[in-house]
Motif scaffolding. Structure first.
Motif, PDB file in Angstrom:
ATOM      1  N   GLY A 121       0.640  -1.291   0.138  1.00 29.15           N
ATOM      2  CA  GLY A 121       0.457   0.093   0.754  1.00 29.15           C
ATOM      3  C   GLY A 121       1.154   1.428  -0.022  1.00 29.15           C
ATOM      4  N   SER A 122      -0.157   1.522  -0.168  1.00 25.02           N
ATOM      5  CA  SER A 122       0.709   3.682  -0.033  1.00 25.02           C
ATOM      6  C   SER A 122      -0.401   4.039   0.302  1.00 25.02           C
ATOM      7  CB  SER A 122       1.306   4.443  -1.166  1.00 25.02           C
ATOM      8  OG  SER A 122      -0.162   4.629  -2.661  1.00 25.02           O
ATOM      9  N   SER A 123       0.366   5.397   1.228  1.00 24.61           N
ATOM     10  CA  SER A 123      -0.656   6.586   1.695  1.00 24.61           C
ATOM     11  C   SER A 123      -1.644   6.024   3.387  1.00 24.61           C
ATOM     12  CB  SER A 123      -0.844   7.189   0.605  1.00 24.61           C
ATOM     13  OG  SER A 123      -1.591   8.676   1.431  1.00 24.61           O
ATOM     14  N   ILE A 124      -2.758   6.422   3.009  1.00 26.63           N
ATOM     15  CA  ILE A 124      -3.353   5.204   3.801  1.00 26.63           C
ATOM     16  C   ILE A 124      -3.468   3.793   3.754  1.00 26.63           C
ATOM     17  CG2 ILE A 124      -5.834   5.548   1.850  1.00 26.63           C
ATOM     18  CD1 ILE A 124      -5.439   6.417   6.386  1.00 26.63           C
ATOM     19  N   GLY A 125      -3.521   3.304   2.003  1.00 21.77           N
ATOM     20  CA  GLY A 125      -3.286   2.131   2.034  1.00 21.77           C
ATOM     21  C   GLY A 125      -2.394   1.493   2.888  1.00 21.77           C
TER      22      GLY A 125
END
Length: 399
Positions: free
Chosen positions: A43-47
Motif C-alpha cells: 500500500g501507499s499512503s492510507i493504503g
C-alpha cells in the motif's frame, strides 16, 4: 516458466486516498468473510496504514477485519452540518456533508490522525509562517496505530530464500514466522525523487515508516525523517504499488486483488473548476496498472519462447565444439538471470473500484464524518461482494 499455477502468491494492493481508505476497509471485510488470506499486502499512503493493520492482525491470528473497522470508526468524527444551522439549498445532503466535514478537518484536524500546526503553536507561528513546511502533524496517528498494531507482528521475516520469499520454507529457527504475511509499503525520497520501499522481508516495520508512507504534501502533511532520509507519501510516485510487489517478489506467480478508490469512469463532464480539479485528481491517482500487466504478460511470452528455444538447441552431442558449448552455457545463464528477475507471471487480477454514486466533490477524501466513514465501509463491502459473485458466476459459466 518453471512454476505451476498452484504455486502462487495472493496479494492485496491498497491505494492512498485519505478518508477514502474506509472504502478499502469495507472491501477487506468482505474478502475476510470469504476466507481470503494474503501472502503479501502492499500500500501507499492510507493504503499503507490499512495494509499494516491487516498484516499485523493476520500475523497475530486476530480478526483483521474487526480490527481494521474499529480503527476507522475511531477516526470517524461525530459532526453534522445541521448542528451549525447553515443553509445551502443548492447542494445535496451528501455534498453539504462532505463540504462541512472537510472544512472541519482542515481547521481542526482529526484528534486521532492529524493535528493542525495552529493548534500546536510555536514561535514561528507568530513570527515567520512563511517558513512552514507543513500544516498538519501526523503524531496523533502514530499514537493511534499503537492501539491497533502489535509491531512485533511486523518484524523482519527470517525465512527468506536467495531468490525470494517462500512462505512454505521450513526453518527450525523461524517457527513463529513461517506463515507470516509480507508487508510492502512505499514512500518517496524528497531529495532524490526516488521510491523508498519498506518491506518486512528485510526489515522491521515501525510507526515512522508507516507515517512516511502517508505524508501527503499537497494536503500539508509533515514529512518524516527516517534513516537520514526525508520522506513523503509513496503515492507521489505510484498510488497503486503493484510493480513494487513484482520487483520485490520476482519468482512466484501472482494473484492480485487491487482496490481502486478513485473512479476510473465518470459520465458527467465537469461544469466548473472545482469539478475539473476533482476529475483531474481522480485520473492522476486512479489505478494505471493495465499497461504494466500487459508488458509483464508480453515478457512472460518471451521467456517461455526463450525457454523452448534453449531446450531445442541444448542437446548433448559430441559434435558440439567448445565455442558452441560456451554459447549454450551463456544462453543458459542469461535465461536463469531473466527468470530470477522477471520470472513471476500474473495469473489473475481482481479489481474492486469505488463509484461516486451521489456526488462529485474535490475534498471528499478529507471527510472523516461518521456518516461518510460508515457509508464508505458499506459501499466497499457491497462492491467486493458483487465482484466476488461476478467472478464465481464467470467460473461457473466457463465450466
Amino acid at each position: 516458466m518453471n512454476q505451476t499455477n498452484a504455486d502462487f502468491e495472493t496479494i492485496l494492493v491498497l491505494q492512498g486516498g485519505g478518508s477514502l481508505g474506509a472504502y478499502e476497509c469495507g472491501v477487506y471485510k468482505t474478502l475476510y468473510k470469504y476466507g481470503i488470506k494474503f501472502d503479501i499486502l502492499a500500500g501507499s499512503s492510507i493504503g499503507a496504514v490499512n495494509a499494516s493493520i491487516i498484516t499485523a492482525a493476520q500475523n497475530s491470528n486476530k480478526n483483521a477485519a474487526d480490527i481494521l473497522e474499529s480503527f476507522w470508526l475511531t477516526l470517524a468524527e461525530n459532526i453534522s452540518p445541521f448542528e451549525f444551522n447553515f443553509e445551502l439549498p443548492f447542494l445535496s445532503f451528501d455534498k453539504k456533508m462532505a463540504l462541512w466535514s472537510s472544512m472541519y478537518s482542515m481547521f481542526y484536524g482529526n484528534s486521532k490522525a492529524f493535528v493542525p500546526k495552529w493548534l500546536k503553536p510555536d514561535s514561528r507561528f507568530y513570527f515567520d509562517p512563511s517558513s512552514w513546511t507543513y500544516l498538519y502533524d501526523l503524531a496523533p496517528l502514530k499514537k493511534t496505530l499503537k492501539d491497533y498494531i502489535d509491531f512485533k507482528s511486523l518484524g523482519k521475516i527470517q525465512n527468506s530464500e536467495k531468490n525470494g520469499f517462500n512462505s512454505k520454507t521450513k526453518n527450525k529457527n523461524t517457527k513463529n514466522k513461517l506463515n507470516w504475511a509480507r508487508l510492502i509499503i512505499t514512500a518517496t525520497d524528497i531529495q532524490k525523487g526516488e521510491p523508498v520501499i519498506f518491506d518486512n522481508l528485510h526489515t522491521d516495520i515501525d510507526g515512522d515508516m508507516i507515517l512516511a508512507s502517508a505524508g501527503f504534501p499537497f494536503y500539508g502533511l509533515r514529512w518524516i525523517i527516517k534513516d537520514e532520509r526525508y520522506l513523503w507519501d509513496g503515492s507521489l510516485l505510484t498510488n497503486t504499488p503493484m510493480m513494487d510487489v513484482m520487483r520485490a517478489s520476482p519468482i512466484r506467480n501472482k494473484k492480485f486483488y487491487i482496490v481502486d478508490v478513485f473512479p476510473r469512469q465518470q459520465k458527467e463532464i465537469p461544469t466548473n473548476m472545482i469539478e475539473v480539479w476533482h476529475r483531474a485528481r481522480d485520473i492522476i491517482f486512479m489505478d494505471k496498472t493495465d499497461k504494466n500487466i500487459e508488458m509483464i504478460k508480453i515478457s512472460e511470452k518471451y521467456l517461455n519462447l526463450l525457454k523452448k528455444m534453449y531446450g531445442i538447441v541444448n542437446f548433448k552431442s559430441a559434435k558440439i565444439d567448445e565455442d558452441t558449448k560456451d554459447m549454450l552455457n551463456e544462453l543458459g545463464r542469461e535465461y536463469n538471470e531473466l527468470t530470477q528477475k522477471h520470472g513471476a507471471a500474473i495469473i489473475d487480477v481482481t479489481r474492486i473500484g469505488r463509484k461516486e454514486r451521489d456526488s462529485h466533490y474535490l475534498f471528499e477524501d478529507a471527510d472523516f464524518s461518521k456518516y461518510r466513514i460508515k457509508k464508505l465501509i458499506e459501499e466497499g463491502e457491497k462492491d467486493a461482494e458483487n465482484k466476488i459473485r461476478e467472478a464465481d458466476g464467470n467460473k461457473f459459466q466457463n465450466k
